[in-house]
Every structure is written in structure tokens, then in C-alpha cells.
Scaffold this active site. Sequence first.
Site, mmCIF file in Angstrom:
data_model
loop_
_atom_site.group_PDB
_atom_site.id
_atom_site.type_symbol
_atom_site.label_atom_id
_atom_site.label_comp_id
_atom_site.label_asym_id
_atom_site.label_seq_id
_atom_site.Cartn_x
_atom_site.Cartn_y
_atom_site.Cartn_z
ATOM 1 C CG HIS A 248 -9.828 -6.791 8.497
ATOM 2 N ND1 HIS A 248 -8.801 -7.316 9.228
ATOM 3 C CD2 HIS A 248 -9.490 -7.003 7.200
ATOM 4 C CE1 HIS A 248 -7.905 -7.825 8.412
ATOM 5 N NE2 HIS A 248 -8.288 -7.648 7.180
ATOM 6 C CD GLU B 192 -1.840 -2.347 1.456
ATOM 7 O OE1 GLU B 192 -0.684 -2.645 1.836
ATOM 8 O OE2 GLU B 192 -2.752 -3.184 1.372
#
Lengths: 335, 319
Positions: free
Chosen positions: B116, B47
Site C-alpha cells: 500500500h 478496478e
Amino acid sequence: MAVKPRQPDPATPATPPPEELLRLYRSMLLIRRFEEKAGQLYGMGQINGFCHLYIGQEAVVTGMQAMAGPTDSCITSYRDHGHMLACGLDPKGVMAELTGRSGGYSRGKGGSMHMFSRDHRFYGGHGIVGAQVPLGIGLGFAHQYRGDGGVAHVYLGDGAVNQGQVYESFNMAALWKLPVVFVIENNLYAMGTASARHAAGDELCARGAAYGIPGERIDGMNVLSVRSAAARALAYARAGAGPFILEMMTYRYRGHSMSDPAKYRSKEEVSEMRDNHDPIDRLRQILQSQNVIDEAGLKEIDRTIKASVAAAADFAQTSPEPAASELWTDVLSEA
Amino acid sequence: MAEEMRRDPDVFLMGEEVGQYQGAYKISQGLLDEFGPKRVVDTPITEMGFTGLACGAAFTGLKPIVEFMTFNFSLQAIDHILNSAAKTRYMSGGQLSCPIVFRGPNGAAARVGAQHSQDFSSWYAHCPGLKVVAPWSAADAKGLLKAAIRDPNPVVVLENELLYGQTFDVPDDPDFVLPFGQAEIVQSGRDITLVAWSRMVQVALDAAQTLKAEGIEAEVINLRSLRPLDIDTLVTSVQKTNRILTVEEGWPVAGLAAEIAAQIVERAFDWLDAPPSRVCGADVPLPYAANLEQLALPQPATVAAAARALCNRPSEGGA
Ligand SMILES: Cc1ncc(C[n+]2csc(CCOP(=O)(O)OP(=O)(O)O)c2C)c(N)n1
Ligand SMILES: [Mg+2]
């Protein structure tokens, strides 16, 4: 690849004695049956969210743990059920965490991807790809700091190997000769992306070469190869020589998680691995050919493991949900 | 996305599993076939690297759309979102812009645990140099995404996984673009203003339904844009209802609901009959257990109860 990683002392341990072969077999079979049951419970709606099964990869953690020292620690990603069982955690507590019940290792608050056991020096269970790698060298740092003779076993996937923090970790681990073994579980896919599409160069075990970290590529579908590689790498790290990389070539039979239909690979590819390279079948053949155990003995092992997995599933469905007050506890430690 | 990629050859999509896998949540289905691997780029799980790369490409005038598989993973890249995308125009005295879109599902999905399930609304809304939108309906999704892609600034588009599975009508017009900084009054009412965005709009609407049966008419406002914030619409509404309650999925401390309360107090204090109030996600990491997860997130019943209290009505079944 032009880079040839430095090789360690080739002190391969002899073929393990019969009791140990049986221990390895039981450990792998427990993981297999546990994961099959978890898959069933997921299908029944008892487990939700993300659930990543370890089926196919059992030999890796089993072979590593077989050589683990009494103070060694372990850390991995979200694909963690097998590691916990191999580290000796109780299948009941693991399964109850999967169902989100109070009997789970995180009392239902962590879930499949986030479980820990300080008693077993198992430090999780991490959902962010690659995050366990710097955390893992932190475990190694603590082993060195305390001089407790332990080595940190740091597991990561082939996809995780591309994260920048992995190289920051390699550098520090090599610079300070931290007692760490990096175990790259190369199951050929990061979710739906085959390694050739995400990783430059072809040998992940050579990724530490620039830092002088030795690496070896191992048949991770053969628990005995894993076990002897583990012995070499752990001895190297334990002796203070620094980190070591083991790239375990392995394969997951199921999708990435329960919600992945795995359309990116052929049925033939999966059945080739399952039919001709299965780590449990391979060890069973050795057990039989060396007359370590007879048919009845194998059946008995099967029966005991099935019973313990059934008991875990039962516990996981009957253990109560956490009390509502648990929502607010464990945010901070008492000062 | 497809319409905008047809319209402008400088727009490309980059992220994990966006191409061959057709998107982890199938958002980019068919894009690889239509636009090819040059414009639909599958990345490794890096990322920080690909976000930096996309910012660099945007400095030269390309218009990347960066997909985070979920916004939870944008934390790996937040340095580039703030230090590279948000600040460069200012630091370069206006020379370099960063026309980039960061998008993906934000907030809690279902039972995926603390790492998450996080709402980044207030994180990104905090930062000058960014625009931040959070669509609720499919029309929002289309109009706000198009606005984001066409905008010459970095725009964070906070989508929601649970809303991916819901259907709404979508305008066909390929130039349907919603302006930044304009909230939508989804339902008008005279007794209390309920402010929400993304999935919480539905929670507010459900609460409004319950309240209606009890004779409380709630005005429900879909914020759409978190930065800039359409404070004028909220002030106008409060001048009518005299009460305001914000529903925020994220944590309460230093959240967007707190910001709304502060601005309402500054701008509409004299019209208020009750303190500006909020219902937020519980101030804890999101638990996995089904019962605790339910308790941790704002529910229609908790919103209705808070609204009743603000309107000085007895609680349901009480008194
Ligand atoms: C930083 C980050 N990005 C993306 C994800 C989503 N994600 C979870 S697992 C995964 C694939 C990882 O593959 P690999 O490292 O090979 O491990 P495996 O699942 O094969 O064990 C991805 C992309 C994540 N959890 N964290
Ligand atoms: Mg993998």
C-alpha cells in the site's frame, strides 16, 4: 436464482465430542480476546496504519481449521489475524508483527496485513483485494502436483468476489480439478458498501455454477454448521472432485479497519448480531446445556486465554524494533 | 471537482466508496448529494473493469474522473491506462481520444506496508500518450486537477494522502487552471537547485531551511508536472546554481530523478560544478516497522547532507 449448485455427499459428521467442542470454544475465544487487545494497542498508538479486526467472524476460520488435514494450506486477505491464530501461529509473533517489532512473524517488515508462516502452511496476509484467490489456486495446484493429499483453503470477502481474477481462478480450478475450497466470508459489507450495492445476484455461493463448482450457503455465525460444511467441502476437494465454494454468512462487529467509523449501518443492526447471533455465546450455551463444562471451568479457560493474550501484548511492546540493517535484507534470495 | 462538474455535464466521477461513503479519504464529500448517483458512481472492487468501462465511455466523448482508492490499486487497471487510454488516439490515427482523469492518493502513507505504499511517478511518466501531474499545495491540487479535467487527453493526477491533512491557501477563482509542463520556483537561491514534487517539496523546503542556517542558499523547484517535464526551468536554474539535486520518494532505479539527471547533462553539462545528484526512497519494498519506514523514505536531514556534499561543505558537526 435459477442455478442450483451440485450438492456433495451429505456425510455430515456427528456432533463433535466434548474435547473438540472445548477446542473450538478456546480457539474462537483466543481470536476474540487477541483482537480486542489489538484494538486497544492500536488506540494506544502501538499499532499503526491499517488494522482489520476479525471480531464477529471467529466461527468461520475456527470451524474450517477444525476439519483441516495435516498438509492443508491456507491463504487470505488483510483481515488475517484470526486465520493465523487458528492455523496455530504463536500469538506473540502475530502481535509483535502488528507492533512492527523484530519478534514478529515478518520481523516487523510486513505489518498487520502481511504475515506468513511456511511452517504452518499459512501463505498470507495479502493487501490487494482478490489477489489471494489465484495465489490460492496455486497452492491447490502444488498440492495436486506433489500429490500430498492437501487442500488449499482460500478465503475471500464478499467484496473480493467481484474481482475478475476470481473468475479466472474458478475456471482454472474447475478445469484442472484443483483441490481448493473457496471460503467466501460474506460479512455483508465491502468497506462501506453493502453487498446489495456491489454484487449482482443474491447468492455468492452460486458464482461458480457456470464452471460446475458446487456451492453452499452456510450460517457462518454457528461454528458447528461451519465445521460440518467444512468436512463436506474438504472431503469433496480431497477426493479429487475439484473445487468447492462455501459462502459463510457472517458479520464483523467493528469498522472495516480501525479508521472506519462505520456510519453506513445502524447500531441496532450491529447489536442484533452481537446479542443474538454471537458465535462464542452460542457455543457457550451448547457447552453449558450439554454439561460439557461448568462455570468454574469456563472461567478457567477465560483466565488462561487472557493471560496468553496479555503475554503476547507484553512481548509485542518489549520486543526490539528491527535493526537498521534489516532495511536492506530479504529483498532477494541468495542465489 | 464540483466546480468542473457544474461546468460540464459530461464530467462524472467513478470509483470505490466515492458516493455514499463520501470517499475513502472524504475527497468527494458532498458530491453525491449535489450531482446524484448518475454522476457519482459507486463501483464494486473491480478496478480493471471500471477503468475499462470509463475508457470506453471516454472514447464516446464523456469525461470520466476515475478515482483509485489509492494508486496502489491502479496496478489492477494499468493495462487499460496504458493500452486503452494512452495508445488509442495514436492507434486510431487521431480519430478516438480518451479524455479521462485517473486520480487518487499515490506514494507512501503512514505505516501501511509494502503493498500500500508505492510511488508511481516514474511508472506513468514513462508512457507517451499520458500526461502526469503531482500536486503539492492546495493551489496545485485545484489548478492541476482542473487542467486535467479540461484536457482532452488521459491525465494521471498523483495526489498524496499525507498532504490531504495539510492546509494551504486556495485561490477562489473557479477558472484557476495551471498549465501542464510548468514548474514553480517555490524559493529562489543561488547555490544549489533542489527539485521535488508532491510531498517531497516540503522535505526539500525543510532541508533548504537547514542549509540556509549554514550559508547555503537553495533554490527549491516544485515540478508540478511530471509529463511533460519542464526541463527549461531546471536548466535556467542550473545555469545560476551550477548544482542540482532531485528528491524522489520512489525507487532510484530508472526513476524520474535519473531522467532529470540525464536531461540536465544533455542540456546544461557546461554549467555543472558537480554531478547531478539525487536522494530517493530506499531500493526496497517499503517496510512496516516505524524505524525502518523512516529510514526508507527521504528525510530533510538526508537531503541536506546530500546537498552539503554537492556544495563541498563539511558535514554537519563534522570537520
Ligand atoms: C484491488 C484493491 N482495491 C481496493 C482496495 C481497498 N480495500 C481494502 S479492503 C476493501 C473492502 C473489501 O471488502 P470484502 O472483500 O468484503 O472483505 P472484508 O473487508 O469485508 O473482509 C477495499 C475496497 C484494495 N485493498 N485492493
Ligand atoms: Mg466483506
